[in-house]
Write a protein that holds these residues in place. Structure first.
Motif, mmCIF file in Angstrom:
data_model
loop_
_atom_site.group_PDB
_atom_site.id
_atom_site.type_symbol
_atom_site.label_atom_id
_atom_site.label_comp_id
_atom_site.label_asym_id
_atom_site.label_seq_id
_atom_site.Cartn_x
_atom_site.Cartn_y
_atom_site.Cartn_z
ATOM 1 N N UNK A 224 0.837 -1.193 0.000
ATOM 2 C CA UNK A 224 0.000 0.000 0.000
ATOM 3 C C UNK A 224 0.869 1.239 0.000
ATOM 4 N N UNK A 225 0.276 2.407 -0.167
ATOM 5 C CA UNK A 225 1.064 3.643 -0.183
ATOM 6 C C UNK A 225 1.724 3.875 1.175
ATOM 7 N N UNK A 226 2.969 4.294 1.141
ATOM 8 C CA UNK A 226 3.721 4.509 2.380
ATOM 9 C C UNK A 226 3.024 5.519 3.285
ATOM 10 N N UNK A 227 2.380 6.524 2.679
ATOM 11 C CA UNK A 227 1.729 7.564 3.477
ATOM 12 C C UNK A 227 0.606 7.012 4.343
ATOM 13 N N UNK A 228 0.057 5.845 3.989
ATOM 14 C CA UNK A 228 -1.051 5.258 4.742
ATOM 15 C C UNK A 228 -0.581 4.298 5.824
ATOM 16 N N UNK A 229 0.726 4.095 5.941
ATOM 17 C CA UNK A 229 1.267 3.097 6.864
ATOM 18 C C UNK A 229 1.937 3.740 8.069
ATOM 19 N N UNK A 230 1.717 3.143 9.212
ATOM 20 C CA UNK A 230 2.333 3.611 10.457
ATOM 21 C C UNK A 230 3.283 2.543 10.989
ATOM 22 N N UNK A 231 4.272 2.993 11.755
ATOM 23 C CA UNK A 231 5.176 2.069 12.427
ATOM 24 C C UNK A 231 4.506 1.611 13.714
ATOM 25 N N UNK A 232 4.075 0.352 13.749
ATOM 26 C CA UNK A 232 3.334 -0.175 14.896
ATOM 27 C C UNK A 232 4.251 -1.019 15.773
ATOM 28 N N UNK A 233 4.198 -0.768 17.074
ATOM 29 C CA UNK A 233 4.916 -1.604 18.023
ATOM 30 C C UNK A 233 4.087 -2.843 18.335
ATOM 31 N N UNK A 234 4.730 -3.981 18.438
ATOM 32 C CA UNK A 234 4.047 -5.218 18.794
ATOM 33 C C UNK A 234 3.948 -5.366 20.313
ATOM 34 N N UNK A 235 4.417 -4.382 21.030
ATOM 35 C CA UNK A 235 4.392 -4.349 22.494
ATOM 36 C C UNK A 235 3.993 -2.953 22.920
ATOM 37 N N UNK A 236 3.786 -2.743 24.197
ATOM 38 C CA UNK A 236 3.441 -1.415 24.705
ATOM 39 C C UNK A 236 4.702 -0.575 24.825
ATOM 40 N N UNK A 237 4.837 0.424 23.932
ATOM 41 C CA UNK A 237 5.992 1.315 24.033
ATOM 42 C C UNK A 237 5.972 2.068 25.353
ATOM 43 N N UNK A 238 4.790 2.412 25.838
ATOM 44 C CA UNK A 238 4.680 3.143 27.096
ATOM 45 C C UNK A 238 5.312 2.360 28.235
ATOM 46 N N UNK A 239 5.241 1.015 28.179
ATOM 47 C CA UNK A 239 5.802 0.193 29.248
ATOM 48 C C UNK A 239 7.286 -0.090 29.032
ATOM 49 N N UNK A 240 7.690 -0.317 27.772
ATOM 50 C CA UNK A 240 9.066 -0.721 27.481
ATOM 51 C C UNK A 240 9.984 0.479 27.291
ATOM 52 N N UNK A 241 9.515 1.504 26.568
ATOM 53 C CA UNK A 241 10.281 2.734 26.406
ATOM 54 C C UNK A 241 11.413 2.673 25.407
ATOM 55 N N UNK A 242 11.469 1.619 24.576
ATOM 56 C CA UNK A 242 12.523 1.490 23.562
ATOM 57 C C UNK A 242 11.920 1.004 22.257
ATOM 58 N N UNK A 243 12.597 1.351 21.144
ATOM 59 C CA UNK A 243 12.203 0.858 19.825
ATOM 60 C C UNK A 243 13.024 -0.390 19.511
ATOM 61 N N UNK A 244 12.391 -1.550 19.505
ATOM 62 C CA UNK A 244 13.049 -2.787 19.097
ATOM 63 C C UNK A 244 12.707 -3.041 17.632
ATOM 64 N N UNK A 245 13.726 -3.154 16.782
ATOM 65 C CA UNK A 245 13.454 -3.340 15.357
ATOM 66 C C UNK A 245 12.685 -4.619 15.083
ATOM 67 N N UNK A 246 12.913 -5.666 15.893
ATOM 68 C CA UNK A 246 12.157 -6.895 15.682
ATOM 69 C C UNK A 246 10.816 -6.854 16.415
#
Length: 317
Positions: A224-246
């Motif tokens: 799909x168009x890149x503009x329609x896509x978001x980077x979704x975390x598979x975990x709660x970022x609020x709890x973990x506080x880090x961006x894990x690429x996997x």
């Protein structure tokens, strides 16, 4: 006598329809930020760490915790009644003349204008955002306010009563998430609020890496168009506080919100999409149920999906 600050705020988020003092409205994006200026009552009372509920006059949109408030200044056009000079005027959408003044009941086609320098405020609240999808209607939300008859765009809300109302309509998961993320700030010796929050620093770079690695592909629906896509975390970022690429995948915005609240999950054993019962009533979503992911996840992705599955499917049973 010391008066305790409000336990929460009900904030009207209807974009250009949200007018105060006959202005041109505000650029709200409910799940990201909320804007106002010092012409609005309670402008300087709302603070970092406060809990907020956004609505559109008809129903609740979502709730969160204020992570930060950006301040600035701007020139703003204010419209006034040419008869009484009052600022409480509104544009009429379907009738002419286009303006009506509520204090004096006059109607007119052209308003008096002046340019004013105002202090501006914009929240950041995306890290703890919970989409509530209209589960409480407007009259219910008004009754939950400290002053139910208030007409202010930012009005004090009885937070505990709000959480109870969510529980009464079957949103216990949302209540748990809001209770865990919405910790009240402490007041320091200097009177300033202190709060520990998770701000999504590096979110743009995180999305850029996902696009470079996977291409513009929604994990659930495919290319799909890149503009329609978001980077979704598979975990709660609020709890973990880090961006894990996997721990991230690209998702369409609506699917991202549904995944975050557990309405969509991925069976880690079959890598198939699982929808909650309510979503099966919608044809546009029901076709996804039982389908395999549109991407080939890494073992790290699967491990995070399993945690999400256990939280929203196994523990919920």
């Amino acid at each position: 006598m010391t008066v305790d600050p409000p336990t929460g705020w009900l904030m009207l988020a209807t974009g250009a329809d949200r007018q105060h003092g006959g202005n041109d409205g505000y650029d709200d994006d409910p799940d990201l930020h909320y804007s106002w200026d010092d012409t609005v009552p309670n402008a300087r009372t709302v603070a970092v760490g406060d809990r907020i509920v956004l609505w559109d006059k008809k129903a609740v949109i979502g709730a969160s915790l204020i992570e930060a408030i950006e301040t600035g200044s701007a020139e703003k056009i204010l419209y006034r009644c040419p008869r009484c000079n009052g600022a409480n005027i509104k544009r009429r959408k379907r009738r002419s003349p286009q303006f009506r003044c509520f204090p004096c009941s006059d109607t007119f086609e052209t308003a008096s204008t002046r340019v004013a320098r105002v202090a501006t405020f914009r929240t950041r609240h995306d890290a703890n955002w919970i989409d509530l999808g209209g589960c409480l209607d407007g009259p219910t939300l008004r009754d939950l306010c400290v002053s139910p008859r208030s007409q202010l765009s930012m009005r004090a809300l009885r937070w505990d009563a709000f959480l109870e109302a969510l529980g009464n309509v079957g949103r216990s998961r949302a209540v748990a998430a809001l209770n865990s993320s919405s910790t009240r700030p402490r007041l320091g010796r200097d009177g300033h609020r202190q709060v520990r929050v998770r701000v999504r620093v590096g979110q743009r770079e995180f999305r850029r890496r996902l696009l470079a690695t996977m291409g513009p592909v929604c994990a659930f629906t495919g290319p799909g168009p890149a503009a329609a896509l978001e980077a979704a975390h598979l975990y709660s970022y609020a709890a973990v506080g880090r961006h894990h690429d996997d721990g991230g995948l690209l998702m369409r915005r609506d699917l991202h919100r549904l995944f975050d609240q557990g309405d969509i999950a991925v069976d880690p054993n079959t890598l198939t999409i699982n929808l909650c019962k309510d979503l099966l009533a919608y044809e546009g979503y029901a076709t996804l149920h039982g389908q395999r992911l549109a991407i080939a996840p890494d073992p790290g992705h699967i491990a995070w999906m399993e945690k999400h599955w256990n939280q929203h499917r196994v523990e919920a049973d």
